[in-house]
Design an enzyme around this catalytic site. Structure first.
Site, short mmCIF file in Angstrom:
data_model
loop_
_atom_site.label_atom_id
_atom_site.label_comp_id
_atom_site.label_asym_id
_atom_site.label_seq_id
_atom_site.Cartn_x
_atom_site.Cartn_y
_atom_site.Cartn_z
N CYS A 1 66.56 50.52 -2.57
CA CYS A 1 66.85 49.17 -3.07
C CYS A 1 65.77 48.15 -2.71
CB CYS A 1 68.20 48.69 -2.55
SG CYS A 1 69.57 49.66 -3.19
N HIS B 1 68.67 40.80 -2.98
CA HIS B 1 69.16 42.05 -3.58
C HIS B 1 70.66 41.89 -3.86
CE1 HIS B 1 69.90 46.15 -4.39
NE2 HIS B 1 70.45 46.44 -3.24
N ASN C 1 74.97 46.55 -8.58
CA ASN C 1 73.75 46.89 -7.85
C ASN C 1 72.93 47.89 -8.68
OD1 ASN C 1 71.80 47.85 -6.11
ND2 ASN C 1 73.18 48.25 -4.40
O1 UT7 Z 1 72.08 48.55 -1.87
C1 UT7 Z 1 71.84 49.28 -0.70
C2 UT7 Z 1 72.54 48.71 0.43
N1 UT7 Z 1 73.98 48.83 0.26
C3 UT7 Z 1 74.77 47.84 0.63
O2 UT7 Z 1 74.29 46.80 1.03
C4 UT7 Z 1 76.26 48.09 0.63
C5 UT7 Z 1 76.88 47.61 1.93
N2 UT7 Z 1 78.31 47.86 2.05
C6 UT7 Z 1 79.25 47.27 1.28
O3 UT7 Z 1 78.94 46.55 0.37
C7 UT7 Z 1 80.69 47.46 1.63
O4 UT7 Z 1 80.80 48.05 2.90
C8 UT7 Z 1 81.48 48.32 0.60
C9 UT7 Z 1 81.63 47.54 -0.69
C10 UT7 Z 1 80.78 49.63 0.36
C11 UT7 Z 1 82.88 48.61 1.13
O5 UT7 Z 1 83.55 47.38 1.45
P1 UT7 Z 1 84.26 47.20 2.87
O6 UT7 Z 1 84.89 45.88 2.84
O7 UT7 Z 1 83.25 47.48 3.93
O8 UT7 Z 1 85.39 48.29 2.82
P2 UT7 Z 1 85.69 49.50 3.83
O9 UT7 Z 1 84.81 50.65 3.49
O10 UT7 Z 1 85.71 48.99 5.22
O11 UT7 Z 1 87.17 49.84 3.40
C12 UT7 Z 1 88.27 48.94 3.66
C13 UT7 Z 1 89.51 49.50 3.01
C14 UT7 Z 1 89.74 50.97 3.30
O12 UT7 Z 1 91.11 51.18 3.40
P3 UT7 Z 1 91.82 51.35 4.86
O13 UT7 Z 1 91.13 52.52 5.50
O14 UT7 Z 1 91.54 50.06 5.56
O15 UT7 Z 1 93.23 51.58 4.51
C15 UT7 Z 1 89.24 51.65 2.05
O16 UT7 Z 1 89.88 52.89 1.80
O17 UT7 Z 1 89.39 49.37 1.59
C16 UT7 Z 1 89.63 50.64 0.99
N3 UT7 Z 1 88.84 50.73 -0.22
C17 UT7 Z 1 89.27 50.34 -1.42
N4 UT7 Z 1 90.43 49.82 -1.83
C18 UT7 Z 1 90.57 49.53 -3.12
C19 UT7 Z 1 87.56 51.19 -0.34
N5 UT7 Z 1 87.17 51.10 -1.61
C20 UT7 Z 1 88.20 50.58 -2.31
C21 UT7 Z 1 88.41 50.24 -3.66
N6 UT7 Z 1 89.58 49.73 -4.03
N7 UT7 Z 1 87.45 50.42 -4.60
#
Ligand code: UT7
Length: 339
Positions: free
Chosen positions: A116, A256, A286
């Site tokens: 990225c 980004h 993205n």
């Molecule tokens: O471009 C290269 C660099 N990449 C980035 O900069 C990406 C950086 N990371 C992110 O943008 C975020 O971490 C994500 C968008 C990937 C994930 O968001 P998050 O707020 O960090 O979510 P999480 O992985 O901590 O998940 C929180 C909860 C989980 O449920 P529990 O375990 O708390 O019950 C996930 O299972 O949200 C759940 N979850 C979803 N729920 C509904 C994960 N994806 C989804 C979804 N819909 N699509």
């Protein structure tokens, strides 16, 4: 004699027509528009879904528009560099395919792999060729068909990504505009947190790798998020301080487009209001190496000669950095003939 620097003389872009909305995604995986909007900020993304078309198709469309807009003739182009993580083939390069499709006769061309951060690295790399005095027209392209490595059964990653490409023309100038400074970093510590498990030389494609869904983006989102916010914010502050830019001096931040919450955090740390931040994540998601030039493609008409722009990105590797550009032309009048 004043030193030669590189300035951006035009932008071209392309996104595919097909729109994949959050409502459509919520029928494919267990998610909702509300979750995606609050946690990521993407409403829809473009997908190149025609069979047989890869990243070079989008890169070619972007570069063609760029050449038309800048009036560049094929024989004048000296160099083409493409940043991508999703090349058409492992080899040859996307850039080599572009040379043929654009009819370039005097250019050399290669791809760059920096995930990225690819386009950020390209601005400095392309500028260095111009500064050498030996190259007069350099095309840099950021292009990714992220849908080709996105697992549409994985709700934690599939809402993030989209497909797109955009390109800049770099040309020499002795005026006080152009790519003025940069701070670029790579630490190599990000491998466990963001990678594609198979398809490379460590784990070539096999029935096993396909059965185990190893040909998709693997990401530990929370860890990547944390590093993205701190590294992008720190390096933007360092670059601004080095160039004695106060928050008032900065006309635009071009971050980004990975997550709206990351963009907000960086703008907050830089003390720059949201109106000065280029944002199109809601429409494209993205697009990896495509995000930075696609922002300029969308906002070009608002840009004025002399504007101070800070580009910043973070990606797999980890790779990150910031680039300071003093914009070289009035965007408002750039394509008045293009109705
Ligand atoms: O471009 C290269 C660099 N990449 C980035 O900069 C990406 C950086 N990371 C992110 O943008 C975020 O971490 C994500 C968008 C990937 C994930 O968001 P998050 O707020 O960090 O979510 P999480 O992985 O901590 O998940 C929180 C909860 C989980 O449920 P529990 O375990 O708390 O019950 C996930 O299972 O949200 C759940 N979850 C979803 N729920 C509904 C994960 N994806 C989804 C979804 N819909 N699509």
């Amino acid at each position: 004699m004043k030193e030669i620097n590189a300035t951006i003389t035009g932008v071209g872009g392309y996104v595919p027509d097909y729109v994949l909305t959050n409502d459509m995604l919520s029928k494919m995986v267990d998610t909702t528009d509300e979750w995606i909007m609050t946690r990521i900020g993407v409403k829809e993304r473009r997908i190149l879904n025609e069979e047989g078309l890869g990243t070079s198709y989008m890169a070619r469309k972007a570069a063609k528009q760029l050449m038309k807009r800048t009036g560049a003739q094929p024989e004048e182009i000296d160099l083409v560099i493409v940043a991508t993580s999703t090349p058409d083939y492992v080899f040859p390069s996307v850039a080599s395919i572009l040379c043929d499709k654009l009819g370039l006769k005097n250019a050399f061309a290669f791809d760059m792999s920096a995930a990225c951060s690819g386009f950020l690295y390209l601005m400095e790399t392309g500028a260095s060729f111009i500064r050498s005095g030996r190259y007069k027209k350099v095309i840099i392209v950021g292009a990714d068909k992220m849908s080709s490595i996105t697992d549409y059964a994985d709700r934690s990653s599939c809402p993030i990504f989209g497909d797109g490409a955009a390109a800049f023309m770099l040309e020499p100038t002795t005026e006080d505009v152009g790519i003025l400074d940069s701070k670029l970093r790579t630490d190599g510590k990000g491998l466990p947190f963001l990678h594609m498990k198979a398809g490379g030389s460590v784990s070539p494609p096999s029935y096993f790798t396909v059965d185990n869904r190893m040909h998709y983006v693997y990401q530990e989102g929370r860890t990547v998020f944390k590093y993205a916010v701190s590294n992008m914010s720190d390096i933007c502050e360092e670059l601004a301080a080095k160039n004695k830019l106060t928050d008032d001096d900065i006309t635009w931040i071009i971050p980004h487009q990975a997550n709206m919450r990351i963009i907000d955090a960086v703008a907050h740390r830089m003390n720059v209001p949201k109106e000065k931040v280029m944002i199109n994540i809601q429409r494209y998601g993205n697009t990896s190496a495509g995000t930075l030039p696609l922002c300029i493609w969308d906002y070009e008409s608002k840009l004025k000669r002399g504007d101070n722009l800070i580009f910043t990105a973070f990606g797999a590797g980890f790779t990150w950095g910031a680039v300071y550009v003093k914009w070289g032309y009035d965007g408002q009048t750039a394509h008045e003939d293009e109705a």
